[in-house]
Design a protein around this motif. Structure first.
Motif, PDB file in Angstrom:
ATOM      1  N   ASP A   1      68.045  45.202 -27.059  1.00 24.14           N
ATOM      2  CA  ASP A   1      66.760  44.789 -26.499  1.00 24.14           C
ATOM      3  C   ASP A   1      65.961  44.073 -27.582  1.00 24.14           C
ATOM      4  O   ASP A   1      65.743  44.618 -28.665  1.00 24.14           O
ATOM      5  CB  ASP A   1      65.991  46.006 -25.998  1.00 24.14           C
ATOM      6  CG  ASP A   1      66.635  46.638 -24.783  1.00 24.14           C
ATOM      7  OD1 ASP A   1      66.716  45.968 -23.745  1.00 24.14           O
ATOM      8  OD2 ASP A   1      67.064  47.807 -24.878  1.00 24.14           O
ATOM      9  N   GLU A   2      65.525  42.858 -27.292  1.00 25.51           N
ATOM     10  CA  GLU A   2      64.856  42.069 -28.322  1.00 25.51           C
ATOM     11  C   GLU A   2      63.650  42.769 -28.947  1.00 25.51           C
ATOM     12  O   GLU A   2      63.433  42.656 -30.168  1.00 25.51           O
ATOM     13  CB  GLU A   2      64.435  40.710 -27.757  1.00 25.51           C
ATOM     14  CG  GLU A   2      63.928  39.776 -28.853  1.00 25.51           C
ATOM     15  CD  GLU A   2      63.409  38.455 -28.312  1.00 25.51           C
ATOM     16  OE1 GLU A   2      63.672  37.415 -28.926  1.00 25.51           O
ATOM     17  OE2 GLU A   2      62.718  38.482 -27.269  1.00 25.51           O
ATOM     18  N   PRO A   3      62.843  43.539 -28.187  1.00 23.97           N
ATOM     19  CA  PRO A   3      61.706  44.209 -28.836  1.00 23.97           C
ATOM     20  C   PRO A   3      62.115  45.220 -29.912  1.00 23.97           C
ATOM     21  O   PRO A   3      61.273  45.600 -30.738  1.00 23.97           O
ATOM     22  CB  PRO A   3      61.005  44.907 -27.661  1.00 23.97           C
ATOM     23  CG  PRO A   3      61.381  44.106 -26.463  1.00 23.97           C
ATOM     24  CD  PRO A   3      62.795  43.677 -26.723  1.00 23.97           C
ATOM     25  N   LEU A   4      63.373  45.661 -29.911  1.00 28.03           N
ATOM     26  CA  LEU A   4      63.826  46.621 -30.914  1.00 28.03           C
ATOM     27  C   LEU A   4      64.359  45.950 -32.173  1.00 28.03           C
ATOM     28  O   LEU A   4      64.531  46.603 -33.212  1.00 28.03           O
ATOM     29  CB  LEU A   4      64.934  47.511 -30.333  1.00 28.03           C
ATOM     30  CG  LEU A   4      64.594  48.289 -29.071  1.00 28.03           C
ATOM     31  CD1 LEU A   4      65.805  49.110 -28.634  1.00 28.03           C
ATOM     32  CD2 LEU A   4      63.388  49.191 -29.291  1.00 28.03           C
ATOM     33  N   ALA A   5      64.637  44.654 -32.100  1.00 26.98           N
ATOM     34  CA  ALA A   5      65.272  43.956 -33.213  1.00 26.98           C
ATOM     35  C   ALA A   5      64.271  43.648 -34.318  1.00 26.98           C
ATOM     36  O   ALA A   5      63.106  43.339 -34.072  1.00 26.98           O
ATOM     37  CB  ALA A   5      65.925  42.665 -32.717  1.00 26.98           C
ATOM     38  N   MET A   6      64.763  43.740 -35.539  1.00 29.11           N
ATOM     39  CA  MET A   6      63.984  43.390 -36.724  1.00 29.11           C
ATOM     40  C   MET A   6      64.772  42.367 -37.536  1.00 29.11           C
ATOM     41  O   MET A   6      66.009  42.405 -37.562  1.00 29.11           O
ATOM     42  CB  MET A   6      63.733  44.631 -37.595  1.00 29.11           C
ATOM     43  CG  MET A   6      62.939  45.726 -36.932  1.00 29.11           C
ATOM     44  SD  MET A   6      62.842  47.230 -37.968  1.00 29.11           S
ATOM     45  CE  MET A   6      64.511  47.877 -37.764  1.00 29.11           C
ATOM     46  N   PRO A   7      64.100  41.469 -38.229  1.00 34.05           N
ATOM     47  CA  PRO A   7      64.815  40.517 -39.082  1.00 34.05           C
ATOM     48  C   PRO A   7      65.395  41.225 -40.295  1.00 34.05           C
ATOM     49  O   PRO A   7      64.791  42.142 -40.847  1.00 34.05           O
ATOM     50  CB  PRO A   7      63.723  39.525 -39.488  1.00 34.05           C
ATOM     51  CG  PRO A   7      62.454  40.319 -39.417  1.00 34.05           C
ATOM     52  CD  PRO A   7      62.633  41.273 -38.274  1.00 34.05           C
ATOM     53  N   VAL A   8      66.573  40.798 -40.715  1.00 34.53           N
ATOM     54  CA  VAL A   8      67.189  41.346 -41.922  1.00 34.53           C
ATOM     55  C   VAL A   8      66.659  40.590 -43.131  1.00 34.53           C
ATOM     56  O   VAL A   8      66.836  39.374 -43.233  1.00 34.53           O
ATOM     57  CB  VAL A   8      68.729  41.232 -41.873  1.00 34.53           C
ATOM     58  CG1 VAL A   8      69.345  41.734 -43.178  1.00 34.53           C
ATOM     59  CG2 VAL A   8      69.286  42.013 -40.686  1.00 34.53           C
TER      60      VAL A   8
ATOM     61  N   ARG B   1      63.280  58.280 -26.474  1.00 36.53           N
ATOM     62  CA  ARG B   1      61.982  57.654 -26.204  1.00 36.53           C
ATOM     63  C   ARG B   1      62.147  56.388 -25.357  1.00 36.53           C
ATOM     64  O   ARG B   1      63.207  55.766 -25.323  1.00 36.53           O
ATOM     65  CB  ARG B   1      61.269  57.314 -27.515  1.00 36.53           C
ATOM     66  CG  ARG B   1      60.963  58.520 -28.381  1.00 36.53           C
ATOM     67  CD  ARG B   1      60.126  58.131 -29.587  1.00 36.53           C
ATOM     68  NE  ARG B   1      60.093  59.176 -30.597  1.00 36.53           N
ATOM     69  CZ  ARG B   1      59.389  59.120 -31.721  1.00 36.53           C
ATOM     70  NH1 ARG B   1      58.634  58.062 -31.966  1.00 36.53           N
ATOM     71  NH2 ARG B   1      59.430  60.105 -32.600  1.00 36.53           N
ATOM     72  N   SER B   2      61.068  56.005 -24.715  1.00 36.29           N
ATOM     73  CA  SER B   2      61.089  54.801 -23.894  1.00 36.29           C
ATOM     74  C   SER B   2      61.268  53.562 -24.777  1.00 36.29           C
ATOM     75  O   SER B   2      61.056  53.608 -25.999  1.00 36.29           O
ATOM     76  CB  SER B   2      59.780  54.673 -23.111  1.00 36.29           C
ATOM     77  OG  SER B   2      58.703  54.392 -23.996  1.00 36.29           O
ATOM     78  N   LEU B   3      61.640  52.461 -24.152  1.00 35.80           N
ATOM     79  CA  LEU B   3      61.799  51.203 -24.881  1.00 35.80           C
ATOM     80  C   LEU B   3      60.498  50.833 -25.586  1.00 35.80           C
ATOM     81  O   LEU B   3      60.513  50.416 -26.753  1.00 35.80           O
ATOM     82  CB  LEU B   3      62.215  50.097 -23.915  1.00 35.80           C
ATOM     83  CG  LEU B   3      62.267  48.672 -24.497  1.00 35.80           C
ATOM     84  CD1 LEU B   3      63.256  48.575 -25.644  1.00 35.80           C
ATOM     85  CD2 LEU B   3      62.634  47.667 -23.396  1.00 35.80           C
ATOM     86  N   GLU B   4      59.381  50.991 -24.918  1.00 35.71           N
ATOM     87  CA  GLU B   4      58.102  50.636 -25.514  1.00 35.71           C
ATOM     88  C   GLU B   4      57.796  51.493 -26.734  1.00 35.71           C
ATOM     89  O   GLU B   4      57.301  50.997 -27.754  1.00 35.71           O
ATOM     90  CB  GLU B   4      56.976  50.780 -24.479  1.00 35.71           C
ATOM     91  CG  GLU B   4      57.037  49.772 -23.342  1.00 35.71           C
ATOM     92  CD  GLU B   4      58.107  50.101 -22.303  1.00 35.71           C
ATOM     93  OE1 GLU B   4      58.651  51.237 -22.328  1.00 35.71           O
ATOM     94  OE2 GLU B   4      58.403  49.226 -21.468  1.00 35.71           O
ATOM     95  N   GLN B   5      58.084  52.784 -26.649  1.00 34.65           N
ATOM     96  CA  GLN B   5      57.830  53.679 -27.776  1.00 34.65           C
ATOM     97  C   GLN B   5      58.720  53.337 -28.960  1.00 34.65           C
ATOM     98  O   GLN B   5      58.283  53.337 -30.115  1.00 34.65           O
ATOM     99  CB  GLN B   5      58.040  55.128 -27.340  1.00 34.65           C
ATOM    100  CG  GLN B   5      56.988  55.646 -26.385  1.00 34.65           C
ATOM    101  CD  GLN B   5      57.346  56.994 -25.807  1.00 34.65           C
ATOM    102  OE1 GLN B   5      58.515  57.292 -25.555  1.00 34.65           O
ATOM    103  NE2 GLN B   5      56.340  57.840 -25.592  1.00 34.65           N
ATOM    104  N   ARG B   6      59.998  53.037 -28.678  1.00 34.72           N
ATOM    105  CA  ARG B   6      60.925  52.687 -29.769  1.00 34.72           C
ATOM    106  C   ARG B   6      60.565  51.336 -30.380  1.00 34.72           C
ATOM    107  O   ARG B   6      60.719  51.116 -31.586  1.00 34.72           O
ATOM    108  CB  ARG B   6      62.366  52.705 -29.255  1.00 34.72           C
ATOM    109  CG  ARG B   6      62.879  54.122 -28.995  1.00 34.72           C
ATOM    110  CD  ARG B   6      64.305  54.148 -28.457  1.00 34.72           C
ATOM    111  NE  ARG B   6      64.346  53.759 -27.069  1.00 34.72           N
ATOM    112  CZ  ARG B   6      65.072  52.761 -26.574  1.00 34.72           C
ATOM    113  NH1 ARG B   6      65.849  52.043 -27.385  1.00 34.72           N
ATOM    114  NH2 ARG B   6      65.063  52.479 -25.287  1.00 34.72           N
ATOM    115  N   ALA B   7      60.074  50.419 -29.555  1.00 37.83           N
ATOM    116  CA  ALA B   7      59.628  49.122 -30.079  1.00 37.83           C
ATOM    117  C   ALA B   7      58.425  49.292 -30.997  1.00 37.83           C
ATOM    118  O   ALA B   7      58.305  48.605 -32.023  1.00 37.83           O
ATOM    119  CB  ALA B   7      59.292  48.179 -28.923  1.00 37.83           C
TER     120      ALA B   7
END
Length: 311
Positions: free
Chosen positions: A97-104, A253-259
């Motif tokens: 899910d894109e909201p969970l991704a972080m740049p390396v 946790r929900s997607l929003e919480q994990r984001a």
């Protein structure tokens, strides 16, 4: 594609269908994926994935975006990303899910990036969001030589806390001390107190001593119970010390919480990685094909840092 699957309480490699990116999802070619205690628990049948999550192994990964689903706005094909996922990270491909991704960050190689997201997200959330650790407070981190423990030691030290770290293996104490902690034998932590915050990554063996070592109005956060989950507590002592007893997991946790956890990590922790103030010690890497051996190695205590699979 190849992925880690679980059969008869063991991790092995199987062939599964390639994931397809859905709405606001990235398809990532995985370059590295860390192992965590939750993976071991799932392999043994003790930690089922949430509804809708992949049944294949892996709660963190890093890799290169190879396709995007509709609605993606931040990342593009070719970008280096890392994320905490609910499953499926230990594979050749992973839908994120894109909201969970972080740049390396450029300073992280693939091995370190693959071992970063879960442990630093867990440690940061527990220490600061849950326990509210502040500059100058005294914190005790149990199980400090493991992946989450190493992350927690560095984060607490960077925040200006006075850090005591319990490390069972004497050979690992010097390395943990170099990260900013007073590293001690677990048997000695009560005498090293009192602590404003105790981060419990081990479980039952540290109870009821945790209460004795805690300062008045102190906080205990339980995020690991690998050595046992059942304890007997003196509720009167909790009342006298006005203890706040907290516990947490990330996966359900929900997607929003994990984001939200991911955004906090980007804001507060990635700058420390980029400056070199925080690093990701890797104990050992294994090819994905040797996942069974990696899980066996991970289960043996005494190592320092992360175990990482390389597809």
């Amino acid at each position: 594609m190849r992925a880690v699957i679980f059969e008869d309480g063991q991790a092995t490699i199987g062939e599964v269908a390639d994931p397809q990116p859905g709405h606001r999802q990235l398809l990532v070619e995985v370059r590295a994926a860390g192992l965590n205690g939750a993976d071991l628990a799932q392999a043994k049948g003790g930690y089922a994935p949430p509804p809708g999550a992949p049944a294949t192994g892996g709660l963190e990964m890093a890799g290169e975006v190879v396709a995007t689903g509709d609605g993606c706005r931040r990342f593009s094909v070719g970008d280096r990303v890392m994320a905490v996922v609910q499953g499926g990270g230990q594979a050749e491909l992973c839908a994120v899910d894109e909201p969970l991704a972080m740049p390396v960050p450029e300073s992280l190689d693939w091995e370190s990036a693959g071992g970063f997201p879960e442990v630093f997200a867990t440690a940061h959330d527990a220490l600061f969001t849950q326990a509210g650790l502040e500059m100058g407070e005294r914190v005790c981190i149990h199980g400090a030589a493991g992946g989450v423990g190493v992350a927690a030691v560095q984060l607490a030290a960077a925040a200006g806390a006075e850090v005591t770290a319990t490390v069972r293996n004497p050979d690992s104490r010097a390395a943990v001390a170099e990260m900013g902690a007073h590293a001690i034998d677990p048997a000695d932590f009560v005498e090293a107190g009192p602590f404003h915050v105790i981060l419990e990554l081990v479980g039952a063996p540290n109870w009821p001593a945790n209460l004795k070592a805690l300062a008045t109005e102190g906080r205990i956060v339980v995020i690991g119970v690998g050595a046992g989950a059942e304890v007997s507590l003196n509720l009167a002592l909790l009342m006298v010390k006005r203890v706040r007893l907290l516990a947490s997991t990330l996966r359900p946790r929900s997607l929003e919480q994990r984001a939200t956890v991911a955004r906090r990590l980007e804001l507060h922790v990635l700058p420390l990685v980029e400056s070199g103030q925080i690093r990701v010690p890797v104990a050992r890497t294994f090819p994905l094909a040797e996942a069974a051996a990696a899980y066996e190695y991970f289960a043996v205590p005494g190592k320092l840092g992360k175990v990482v699979l390389i597809p």
